[in-house]
Write an enzyme that holds these catalytic residues in place. Sequence first.
Site, PDB file in Angstrom:
ATOM      1  N   HIS A 114       0.835  -1.220   0.069  1.00  0.00           N
ATOM      2  CA  HIS A 114      -0.209  -0.079   0.085  1.00  0.00           C
ATOM      3  C   HIS A 114       0.894   1.120   0.018  1.00  0.00           C
ATOM      4  O   HIS A 114       2.067   1.241   0.675  1.00  0.00           O
ATOM      5  CB  HIS A 114      -0.761  -0.039   1.233  1.00  0.00           C
ATOM      6  CG  HIS A 114      -1.966   1.099   1.486  1.00  0.00           C
ATOM      7  ND1 HIS A 114      -2.359   1.725   0.392  1.00  0.00           N
ATOM      8  CD2 HIS A 114      -2.629   1.595   2.448  1.00  0.00           C
ATOM      9  CE1 HIS A 114      -3.128   2.633   0.772  1.00  0.00           C
ATOM     10  NE2 HIS A 114      -3.223   2.796   1.920  1.00  0.00           N
TER      11      HIS A 114
ATOM     12  N   GLU B 236     -12.198   3.078  -0.426  1.00  0.00           N
ATOM     13  CA  GLU B 236     -12.655   2.432   0.760  1.00  0.00           C
ATOM     14  C   GLU B 236     -13.578   3.246   1.332  1.00  0.00           C
ATOM     15  O   GLU B 236     -14.653   2.872   1.798  1.00  0.00           O
ATOM     16  CB  GLU B 236     -11.577   2.275   1.489  1.00  0.00           C
ATOM     17  CG  GLU B 236     -10.149   1.273   1.097  1.00  0.00           C
ATOM     18  CD  GLU B 236      -9.101   1.474   1.963  1.00  0.00           C
ATOM     19  OE1 GLU B 236      -8.175   0.554   2.147  1.00  0.00           O
ATOM     20  OE2 GLU B 236      -8.753   2.677   2.683  1.00  0.00           O
TER      21      GLU B 236
ATOM     22  N   GLU C 208     -34.664  -6.831  -1.098  1.00  0.00           N
ATOM     23  CA  GLU C 208     -34.663  -5.957  -2.477  1.00  0.00           C
ATOM     24  C   GLU C 208     -33.550  -4.879  -2.308  1.00  0.00           C
ATOM     25  O   GLU C 208     -33.262  -4.215  -3.223  1.00  0.00           O
ATOM     26  CB  GLU C 208     -36.029  -4.987  -2.450  1.00  0.00           C
ATOM     27  CG  GLU C 208     -37.287  -5.910  -2.752  1.00  0.00           C
ATOM     28  CD  GLU C 208     -37.493  -6.552  -4.066  1.00  0.00           C
ATOM     29  OE1 GLU C 208     -36.413  -6.245  -4.898  1.00  0.00           O
ATOM     30  OE2 GLU C 208     -38.243  -7.334  -4.230  1.00  0.00           O
TER      31      GLU C 208
END
Length: 255
Positions: free
Chosen positions: A31, A119, A151
């Site tokens: 990262h 994120e 739904e």
Amino acid sequence: IMCLLSDAAVMSVWPTMKPYLTAGKALYFSHGFAITWSDRTGVVPPADIDVIMVAPKGSGTSLRSMFLEGRGLNSSFAIYQDATGKAMDRTLALGIGIGSGYLFETTFIREATSDLTGERGSLMGAIQGLLLAQYEVLRENGHTPSEAFNETVEELTQSLMPLVAENGMDWMYANCSTTAQRGALDWWKKFRDATKPVFEELYREVAAGNEAQRSIDLNSKPDYREKLNEELREMRENEMWQTGAVVRKLRPENN
């Protein structure tokens, strides 16, 4: 040295790691956070080592499970310092070694800013907010928890997103009812227009380093884990996700 710690943890162990970074070695990140915001993290590597990154586009849990399944998880890669002339070879070897489906080139700063935006946005933060908003509106208008969840979440994750993953959003639209197609085509731009200002604000905060600082400040606190568990407990005990736990048990494959 492979540095796979959380961003806050990298800061705490950096003074211990740095003496071992002797000339010709490579420092590998998954990262770009620590290097991109080095003015805040204090992570400034020596000039005589390679500093490289392979960043899987998913969670560590997904990376491991997909590796075991023989499937790859796509990864970005970047080279911050090439002191040895072998940084590219080292980077690609790591990307292949972790089972990346394919590799695409980036920079540390582009990876870090896009990752933090994703994120907080469509990957986690925005999707939770969007789902909960729809669920609450359905419940407020008399729909049962089961109906509202199916739904809002279940159909999305079990039926529609697999179609998007297979061939794209337009293909998913083409394989739904004409009523669903028309409604989705009429409404998606309204959602884009309503949420784009929030995404613009989010990107500005990320690019300015404010979100990085917030993560550093909060994640470094000694009671961070306790507070995190409390926040996750609140989410888990929300009616929508309590309903989800029941619905998952009722899936055909579980019976």
